[in-house]
Design an enzyme around this catalytic site. Structure first.
Site, short mmCIF file in Angstrom:
data_model
loop_
_atom_site.label_atom_id
_atom_site.label_comp_id
_atom_site.label_asym_id
_atom_site.label_seq_id
_atom_site.Cartn_x
_atom_site.Cartn_y
_atom_site.Cartn_z
N CYS A 1 24.51 37.07 45.57
CA CYS A 1 25.68 37.30 46.44
C CYS A 1 26.40 38.54 45.90
O CYS A 1 26.47 38.73 44.69
CB CYS A 1 26.60 36.08 46.37
N CYS B 1 38.89 39.62 45.06
CA CYS B 1 37.60 38.96 44.78
C CYS B 1 37.77 37.45 44.74
O CYS B 1 36.89 36.70 45.17
CB CYS B 1 36.99 39.48 43.48
N ASP C 1 20.15 42.70 29.69
CA ASP C 1 20.73 41.56 30.39
C ASP C 1 20.35 40.22 29.75
O ASP C 1 21.20 39.38 29.53
CB ASP C 1 20.33 41.58 31.88
N CYS D 1 35.87 44.76 46.11
CA CYS D 1 36.67 45.33 45.01
C CYS D 1 37.02 46.79 45.28
O CYS D 1 36.12 47.60 45.53
CB CYS D 1 35.89 45.21 43.70
N CYS E 1 32.06 39.44 45.88
CA CYS E 1 33.19 39.78 45.00
C CYS E 1 33.11 41.23 44.53
O CYS E 1 34.09 41.77 44.02
CB CYS E 1 33.28 38.82 43.82
N CYS F 1 35.80 34.89 47.63
CA CYS F 1 34.71 34.01 47.16
C CYS F 1 34.74 32.69 47.96
O CYS F 1 35.68 31.91 47.86
CB CYS F 1 34.86 33.72 45.66
N CYS G 1 43.13 45.47 37.22
CA CYS G 1 43.17 44.61 38.41
C CYS G 1 44.60 44.47 38.90
O CYS G 1 44.85 44.36 40.10
CB CYS G 1 42.61 43.23 38.08
N CYS H 1 29.23 29.37 41.81
CA CYS H 1 28.89 30.74 42.21
C CYS H 1 27.61 30.74 43.06
O CYS H 1 26.62 30.10 42.71
CB CYS H 1 28.70 31.58 40.94
#
Ligand code: SF4
Length: 355
Positions: free
Chosen positions: A247, A200, A137, A254, A250, A204, A194, A220
């Site tokens: 959070c 999403c 990451d 999905c 989103c 939001c 998608c 965000c």
């Protein structure tokens, strides 16, 4: 020179790496060429130039490295991409602060690093003189793009990598190696799309997601509650709801994520922060020592006590927690102007319904 028939081939070595990766707990492992350029190279440069990254200045610093693994490992040939399922069922304990799922247990950087170290040792067995670099990451690479190149999933409008088995509830880590391997390539038929879905984007609260598969990180809630170290803009505070760290909205909405499976990784199952946090406990903490004693080893450490208390003030105000007025009133007198101002805002929000 002829090849010894007992010598493992590129294909069998790659297979060996993948099998070992799943044996040590990775959800999936695939390989892409280091020379394949990430699709969002230009897109990323534009995103940075439009200041969508907010205070995350390390993204600017990493920009030249993000699209070129050779800047990280000069003779880079392959990138081995791995995913780790972190999904945790949410335990709703009432009117308190919510924590994003990835942060319920032990810090995934530590968990990932341990597994990547094991995988790296395996690579050293297979390629004794190989040079490698690995990241989880935190790496300076457009890892979602490389993960897509390697066919691990596709990137959805929520800007997440969506995988066939675990949806977007995965973390990504990678090892760059100076050896040729057998490569995977993106196959759209193995993934969803998608299409016309915009769930999403609609869910939001701060309108951070855009229909062109981009995100304004400054809006965000994850950014606002973790990376942002200053005040939370007043107009965004009511939109944060009860999210005190990160959070998941989103992702929860999905349709690809209805295939979620609880993670079997013990480090994620043993909650440190858990899925909900006691606001009274956070607001009452007085020293960094107390904070460290409670959250050591957890991703929550990134927010520091100051950030977490700031967020807890906002959530207390949003939840109209009258019972927290005594501690919030104390915090209004804090010497730290950031805490005093957010406590003040929370008191006023709560008093709107009590007056
Ligand atoms: Fe794509 Fe819909 Fe999932 Fe958003 S919610 S990532 S638009 S499928």
């Amino acid at each position: 020179m002829t090849q010894d028939i007992n010598e493992p081939t590129q294909r069998s070595k790659t297979e060996n790496i993948k099998q070992f990766a799943t044996k040590i707990g990775f959800a999936d492992c695939k390989v892409t060429r280091a020379s394949n350029r990430p699709k969002s190279e230009k897109f990323y440069a534009d995103w940075i130039s439009q200041n969508n990254h907010g205070e995350m200045s390390y993204l600017v610093k990493h920009a030249p490295l993000k699209t070129n693994p050779k800047q990280i490992l000069p003779n880079a040939k392959s990138i081995i991409l791995t995913t780790l399922n972190y999904y945790q069922p949410r335990i709703n304990q009432g009117n308190n602060g919510q924590i994003a799922r990835y942060a319920n247990g032990r810090d995934y950087h530590k968990v990932f690093k341990k597994k990547l170290t094991e995988l790296d040792k395996k690579l050293n067995d297979l390629f004794p003189n190989a040079q490698t670099r690995f990241f989880a990451d935190s790496g300076p690479l457009l890892e979602r793009d490389y993960a897509t190149n390697a066919n691990l999933g596709y990137i959805g409008k929520n800007t997440m990598l969506i995988t066939p088995k675990y949806g977007s509830w995965v973390l990504i880590g990678e090892i760059i190696i100076d050896q040729e391997l057998e490569y995977d390539s993106f196959n759209q038929l193995e993934h969803g799309v998608c299409g016309t879905c915009t769930r999403c984007i609609s869910v939001c609260p701060t309108k951070a997601l855009k229909s062109d598969y981009t995100i304004d990180a400054k809006l965000c809630i994850s950014y606002l509650t973790i990376e942002n170290k200053g005040p939370i803009p007043i107009e965004l505070r009511p939109l944060m709801g009860d999210w005190v760290f990160g959070c998941d909205l989103c992702q929860e909405i999905c349709p690809h994520n209805f295939r979620q499976k609880p993670s079997t990784e013990p480090n994620f199952n043993q909650a440190i922060a858990g899925s909900q946090i006691d606001l009274q406990e956070i607001l009452s903490m007085q020293t960094e020592e107390q904070f460290v004693a409670r959250f050591a080893g957890s991703p929550i450490m990134r927010a520091k006590l100051r950030g977490l208390q700031r967020n807890a003030c906002v959530v207390a105000g949003n939840l109209k927690r009258k019972d927290l007025l005594p501690i919030l009133t104390q915090l209004q007198q804090s010497e730290d102007i950031l805490i005093a101002e957010h406590a003040d805002w929370a008191v006023q929000e709560i008093q709107k319904i009590t007056n």
